[in-house]
Design a protein around this motif. Structure first.
Motif, mmCIF file in Angstrom:
data_model
loop_
_atom_site.group_PDB
_atom_site.id
_atom_site.type_symbol
_atom_site.label_atom_id
_atom_site.label_comp_id
_atom_site.label_asym_id
_atom_site.label_seq_id
_atom_site.Cartn_x
_atom_site.Cartn_y
_atom_site.Cartn_z
ATOM 1 N N SER A 329 25.703 70.750 66.283
ATOM 2 C CA SER A 329 25.334 69.385 66.676
ATOM 3 C C SER A 329 26.518 68.681 67.323
ATOM 4 O O SER A 329 27.678 68.996 67.048
ATOM 5 N N THR A 330 26.207 67.728 68.201
ATOM 6 C CA THR A 330 27.222 66.945 68.895
ATOM 7 C C THR A 330 26.763 65.495 69.004
ATOM 8 O O THR A 330 25.557 65.198 68.962
ATOM 9 N N ILE A 331 27.736 64.601 69.177
ATOM 10 C CA ILE A 331 27.480 63.187 69.445
ATOM 11 C C ILE A 331 28.304 62.803 70.668
ATOM 12 O O ILE A 331 29.505 63.097 70.734
ATOM 13 N N SER A 332 27.674 62.172 71.658
ATOM 14 C CA SER A 332 28.380 61.789 72.875
ATOM 15 C C SER A 332 28.103 60.329 73.207
ATOM 16 O O SER A 332 27.042 59.785 72.881
ATOM 17 N N PHE A 333 29.084 59.702 73.874
ATOM 18 C CA PHE A 333 28.975 58.306 74.305
ATOM 19 C C PHE A 333 29.285 58.245 75.792
ATOM 20 O O PHE A 333 30.274 58.817 76.249
ATOM 21 N N GLN A 334 28.425 57.566 76.549
ATOM 22 C CA GLN A 334 28.601 57.524 77.993
ATOM 23 C C GLN A 334 28.431 56.096 78.509
ATOM 24 O O GLN A 334 27.337 55.556 78.505
ATOM 25 N N PRO A 335 29.526 55.466 78.978
ATOM 26 C CA PRO A 335 29.406 54.156 79.633
ATOM 27 C C PRO A 335 29.146 54.340 81.122
ATOM 28 O O PRO A 335 29.450 55.384 81.700
ATOM 29 N N GLU A 336 28.584 53.331 81.763
ATOM 30 C CA GLU A 336 28.336 53.403 83.195
ATOM 31 C C GLU A 336 28.257 52.004 83.770
ATOM 32 O O GLU A 336 27.980 51.025 83.066
ATOM 33 N N GLY A 337 28.542 51.906 85.069
ATOM 34 C CA GLY A 337 28.375 50.660 85.800
ATOM 35 C C GLY A 337 27.133 50.740 86.662
ATOM 36 O O GLY A 337 26.756 51.815 87.135
ATOM 37 N N THR A 338 26.466 49.632 86.890
ATOM 38 C CA THR A 338 25.236 49.618 87.689
ATOM 39 C C THR A 338 25.344 48.576 88.796
ATOM 40 O O THR A 338 26.063 47.577 88.678
ATOM 41 N N ASN A 339 24.621 48.842 89.880
ATOM 42 C CA ASN A 339 24.555 47.923 91.008
ATOM 43 C C ASN A 339 23.157 48.019 91.589
ATOM 44 O O ASN A 339 22.834 48.985 92.273
ATOM 45 N N THR A 340 22.312 47.046 91.303
ATOM 46 C CA THR A 340 20.929 47.032 91.785
ATOM 47 C C THR A 340 20.785 45.931 92.822
ATOM 48 O O THR A 340 20.701 44.757 92.483
ATOM 49 N N THR A 351 24.238 59.497 72.339
ATOM 50 C CA THR A 351 23.312 60.622 72.229
ATOM 51 C C THR A 351 23.726 61.554 71.099
ATOM 52 O O THR A 351 24.890 61.955 71.018
ATOM 53 N N TYR A 352 22.762 61.876 70.253
ATOM 54 C CA TYR A 352 22.957 62.909 69.225
ATOM 55 C C TYR A 352 22.129 64.119 69.621
ATOM 56 O O TYR A 352 20.970 64.001 70.024
ATOM 57 N N GLN A 353 22.719 65.323 69.482
ATOM 58 C CA GLN A 353 22.021 66.548 69.865
ATOM 59 C C GLN A 353 22.234 67.626 68.817
ATOM 60 O O GLN A 353 23.362 67.875 68.394
ATOM 61 N N ASN A 354 21.128 68.256 68.420
ATOM 62 C CA ASN A 354 21.163 69.417 67.530
ATOM 63 C C ASN A 354 20.654 70.611 68.320
ATOM 64 O O ASN A 354 19.532 70.608 68.820
ATOM 65 N N ARG A 355 21.484 71.667 68.428
ATOM 66 C CA ARG A 355 21.166 72.799 69.300
ATOM 67 C C ARG A 355 20.391 73.917 68.605
ATOM 68 O O ARG A 355 20.037 74.903 69.250
ATOM 69 N N ASN A 356 20.163 73.793 67.316
ATOM 70 C CA ASN A 356 19.501 74.898 66.612
ATOM 71 C C ASN A 356 18.688 74.345 65.448
ATOM 72 O O ASN A 356 18.905 74.698 64.285
ATOM 73 N N LEU A 357 17.707 73.521 65.762
ATOM 74 C CA LEU A 357 17.016 72.746 64.738
ATOM 75 C C LEU A 357 16.258 73.630 63.755
ATOM 76 O O LEU A 357 16.357 73.450 62.536
ATOM 77 N N PHE A 358 15.502 74.597 64.261
ATOM 78 C CA PHE A 358 14.696 75.465 63.403
ATOM 79 C C PHE A 358 15.194 76.919 63.427
ATOM 80 O O PHE A 358 14.413 77.842 63.222
ATOM 81 N N ARG A 359 16.470 77.117 63.723
ATOM 82 C CA ARG A 359 17.097 78.433 63.814
ATOM 83 C C ARG A 359 16.446 79.303 64.896
ATOM 84 O O ARG A 359 16.415 80.520 64.801
ATOM 85 N N GLY A 360 15.961 78.627 65.938
ATOM 86 C CA GLY A 360 15.419 79.335 67.091
ATOM 87 C C GLY A 360 15.985 78.776 68.379
ATOM 88 O O GLY A 360 15.368 78.895 69.433
ATOM 89 N N SER A 361 17.163 78.143 68.302
ATOM 90 C CA SER A 361 17.827 77.476 69.419
ATOM 91 C C SER A 361 16.982 76.342 69.994
ATOM 92 O O SER A 361 17.053 76.031 71.175
ATOM 93 N N VAL A 363 16.388 72.601 70.742
ATOM 94 C CA VAL A 363 17.323 71.508 70.984
ATOM 95 C C VAL A 363 16.617 70.186 70.711
ATOM 96 O O VAL A 363 15.648 69.836 71.390
ATOM 97 N N PHE A 364 17.116 69.464 69.711
ATOM 98 C CA PHE A 364 16.592 68.134 69.399
ATOM 99 C C PHE A 364 17.649 67.109 69.775
ATOM 100 O O PHE A 364 18.827 67.253 69.433
ATOM 101 N N SER A 365 17.230 66.079 70.506
ATOM 102 C CA SER A 365 18.175 65.033 70.903
ATOM 103 C C SER A 365 17.522 63.673 70.747
ATOM 104 O O SER A 365 16.305 63.521 70.896
ATOM 105 N N ILE A 366 18.346 62.701 70.464
ATOM 106 C CA ILE A 366 17.907 61.308 70.406
ATOM 107 C C ILE A 366 18.958 60.468 71.115
ATOM 108 O O ILE A 366 20.154 60.603 70.848
ATOM 109 N N GLU A 367 18.504 59.663 72.049
ATOM 110 C CA GLU A 367 19.413 58.857 72.870
ATOM 111 C C GLU A 367 19.087 57.381 72.720
ATOM 112 O O GLU A 367 17.942 56.951 72.896
ATOM 113 N N LEU A 368 20.109 56.594 72.414
ATOM 114 C CA LEU A 368 20.013 55.136 72.357
ATOM 115 C C LEU A 368 20.743 54.574 73.570
ATOM 116 O O LEU A 368 21.903 54.933 73.819
ATOM 117 N N ARG A 369 20.074 53.693 74.309
ATOM 118 C CA ARG A 369 20.680 53.176 75.538
ATOM 119 C C ARG A 369 20.506 51.673 75.605
ATOM 120 O O ARG A 369 19.456 51.125 75.237
#
Length: 738
Positions: A329-340, A351-361, A363-369
């Motif tokens: 599993s990993t946790i990542s943070f990504q900032p960004e600038g926007t121009n609309t 973002t949180y990511q689990n790469r082997n949730l049911f031992r079959g590779s 990938v479960f992820s949940i992203e808060l933005r």
């Protein structure tokens, strides 16, 4: 504006003249700067590909910007000889040292060109070299005289191994060699590789193409060749030659490549499904490669190593598959600038990511933005900010999850099944908007092919508007004099049930994408089948929510022409058409097209072009009306490498959007074929790219050339009457436009 343009042109001309005089600064006496290299065919009896033959030139001149100016060399030449000074070191690192003409490399190039021509069937080819020295600059021309090509008259095979002969006999129809074809060494070598691939895929583990040789006999006084293909036996020192051994697999074992972790973190079923070598069956090279490919796709696996060992004194192979696992599993943070459209803001995602949730590779992820944007130019609203929050979850399976597919099909195809859920909250000064989405899709490709596929089996979107400001409602939704048809539809609760299919193809310098989707058909059939009641506008509803019904198709193709290693010309065509019908008279806003921006016609800012000759008169709330049901993009871009990580581009863009129906709120926006030439917007410009390998930063400055919003006058042809403050659009983006 014209005076400024003439002054800039004069300064550029003087700079080019000055740099051209200084490019020989570091060329010593007796040496020559390699100024140009050309490859010409002077023969009249043989056609050759001189562009391909340029690859055999051993020494090329300094790079040219846009194939015209050697500015990298000029930058290097501006430096002084004192390397202790920072400015001199910087100029040299940014520039390119002069390419000094090497006569030895020129002679070797002539030999290589002659050999390649003979390999292509021109057995009597000759290559001459001309050298023209102008001052301290050398121009080199390689003159090709290929002569007539040779052709294959007959083909024979001499295969000493009967078992191999029987295997190859079943594939003769796929042979690359044919009587009457031009003699070409590259095709002969490709045939050797093809035969080797067939045999290594049929158990001949130790076979390689060097066992295959050719004998080519020319026929006197003709341009014909009798060809013999020979497949030799295995030669053993001090022993008689023997037949080739056909190997079978014995044991297949799995182990962890990490000595500190001896556990296998994948289920046995998953391991076997990814393994394409089977115990008791012949060894197959394609099975070995597919095993690497399938394990390489698993997010839970970091590295795969497959060891094959021959069982002593037998024709059996043991296989040891070593898997080094990734962090679970990993946790990542990504900032960004926007121009609309000039409104600046910031966003961040966790973002949180689990790469082997049911031992079959899996990938479960949940992203808060979260995102914030300061909106300018709005009057009559208590709040001037845009705020967005979203949460998205995904669950990916590295295989087809479907009860209708055979195990053999799932085993052969690289596939991903994905379930996604999204909740998005948007608060604007004019309204609050919510989106609830759920989707189930498949993505797959067949190993060894250049095509990829995507099937959106079910994509549900529920859009609802919990709050609309009184100002927005009174001025735009309840005002019967302006815009209400499109606006009202897009600010009501809406249900979209999408089914879609996508296809992409990439090979060499060609890239193609096509997508088609439809929505609402099943709901419409169900409503009619059960005699559902229509509302006062003639629409069916599900749980008192109107549902959208439309069909949409997109096509995109780009082609790159490589002029030389530093310059390329890219052509792009994009076409999209969507049509609302049945339960809809207007496309949902999310499915409508817009034009202008960094990936479209770059002479216009995002969402500011079209539809057709439509022009917003009061400047308010134009992001709804400047949308359409059809889009066309035509782009040509010349790209060149500059220095360090910088590249440049010159581009011409054309295109627009249109509506397929006539809407009173968008006068001049309906597509009519006879109006296409007059409603095609054209822009031009230049750009700078920063290539950091893993991502590209792009800065483009576009100018309007032809503006269809004006039928005549200076503003219709701004290329003739340019006004920078009126006609420019600056774009910042990540990645290439196409």
């Amino acid at each position: 504006m014209r005076k400024v343009f003439h002054i800039v042109l004069w300064l550029v001309g003087m700079a080019v003249l000055q740099t051209s005089c200084s490019t020989i600064k570091y060329v010593e006496d007796g040496d020559y700067l390699l100024n140009s290299v050309k490859v010409k065919n002077i023969g009249t009896d043989g056609e050759v590909n001189t562009t391909h033959l340029r690859n055999y030139v051993r020494q090329n001149p300094n790079r040219r910007w846009f194939s015209l100016f050697k500015l990298p060399l000029a930058t290097y030449s501006l430096s002084g000889r004192d390397s202790t000074k920072w400015i001199n070191r910087t100029l040299k690192s940014m520039g390119e040292p002069p390419v000094i003409y090497d006569s030895t490399k020129a002679v070797l190039t002539s030999i290589d060109l002659q050999q390649e021509l003979r390999n292509e069937g021109f057995l009597n080819a000759e290559v001459f070299m001309e050298q023209h020295a102008v001052g301290k600059r050398m121009n080199v021309v390689y003159l090709l005289k290929p002569g007539l090509p040779y052709f294959i008259r007959t083909i024979r095979q001499e295969i000493a191994d009967d078992s191999i002969a029987r295997i190859l006999a079943s594939s003769t129809s796929k042979s690359l060699l044919a009587e009457g074809m031009k003699f070409d060494v590259s095709i002969l070598d490709a045939e050797r590789k093809r035969i080797s691939g067939i045999l290594t895929d049929n158990g001949y583990y130790r076979f390689h193409k060097e066992y295959i040789t050719y004998q080519a006999d020319t026929i006197p006084n003709t341009k014909l060749i009798d060809l013999t293909l020979r497949l030799a036996l295995v030669h053993r020192n001090e022993q008689a030659d023997t037949l080739h051994t056909r190997y079978r697999m014995r044991h297949i074992r799995y182990s962890n490549g990490d000595p500190h972790d001896t556990l296998i973190h994948l289920r046995r079923h998953v391991l076997e499904e990814c393994t394409h070598l089977k115990s008791g069956e012949p060894y197959r090279s394609s099975g070995l490669q597919n095993t690497y490919n399938h394990f390489g796709r698993l997010q839970a696996v970091k590295y795969t190593n497959i060891l094959l060992r021959q069982v002593p004194e037998s024709d059996l192979l043991d296989c040891d598959i070593q898997l080094l696992h990734n962090k679970p599993s990993t946790i990542s943070f990504q900032p960004e600038g926007t121009n609309t459209a000039g409104d600046l803001g910031a966003a961040a995602s966790l973002t949180y990511q689990n790469r082997n949730l049911f031992r079959g590779s899996e990938v479960f992820s949940i992203e808060l933005r979260g995102a914030y944007e300061a909106i300018r130019g709005l009057e009559g609203y208590s709040n001037q900010d845009f705020v967005e929050y979203s949460v998205e979850t995904r669950l990916q399976f590295p295989r087809f999850i479907s009860p209708f597919l055979k195990r053999s099909v799932r085993h052969r195809i690289n596939a991903t099944s994905e379930l996604s859920l999204l909740y998005d909250l948007q608060d604007r000064p004019e309204f609050h908007r919510r989106l609830l989405s759920a989707a189930w899709r498949y993505k797959w490709n067949i190993p060894g092919r250049n095509s990829r596929y995507q099937l959106d089996l079910l994509d549900l979107n529920y859009v609802f508007m919990p709050w609309i400001s009184d100002t927005f409602r009174q001025e735009y939704l309840e005002n019967d004099n302006t815009r209400n048809a499109i606006l009202r539809y897009n600010y009501e609760d809406l249900f979209i049930t999408k089914i879609g299919f996508g296809y992409s193809f990439t090979k060499g310098n060609l890239a193609l994408k096509a997508n088609i989707e439809t929505s609402g058909n099943l709901l419409q059939m169900g409503a009619k089948l059960f005699h559902a009641e229509e509302d006062d506008r003639g629409y069916f509803r599900v749980f008192n929510i109107a549902f959208a019904q439309y069909v949409k198709g997109d096509f995109d193709i780009s082609k790159t022409l490589q002029i030389d290693p530093s310059n390329q010309l890219v052509f792009h065509v994009g076409l999209g058409i969507a049509y609302p019908y049945g339960n809809s008279n207007v496309l949902p806003f999310e499915k409508r097209y817009f034009s202008g921006g960094a990936n479209s016609v770059r002479g216009w800012s995002v969402r500011s072009l079209g539809p057709g000759k439509y022009k917003e008169k009061d400047g308010r709330i134009n992001f709804i009306n400047q949308t359409g049901d059809m889009k066309l993009d035509l782009n040509v871009e010349y790209r060149t490498k500059l220095f360090w990580k910088f590249s440049g581009a010159l581009f011409i863009d054309a295109g627009n959007i249109w509506t397929l129906r006539e809407y009173a709120e968008q006068p001049g926006g309906q597509f009519r074929f006879e109006n296409l030439p007059n409603q095609l917007a054209v822009g031009y410009g230049m750009g700078i790219r920063l290539n950091f390998d893993y991502f590209i930063l792009r800065f483009d400055l576009g100018m309007k050339a032809i503006n269809p919003a004006y039928e005549d006058g200076d503003e219709h042809y701004p290329i003739i009457h340019p006004k920078f403050s009126r006609d420019n659009a600056f774009h910042f983006a990540v990645g290439m436009p196409f």
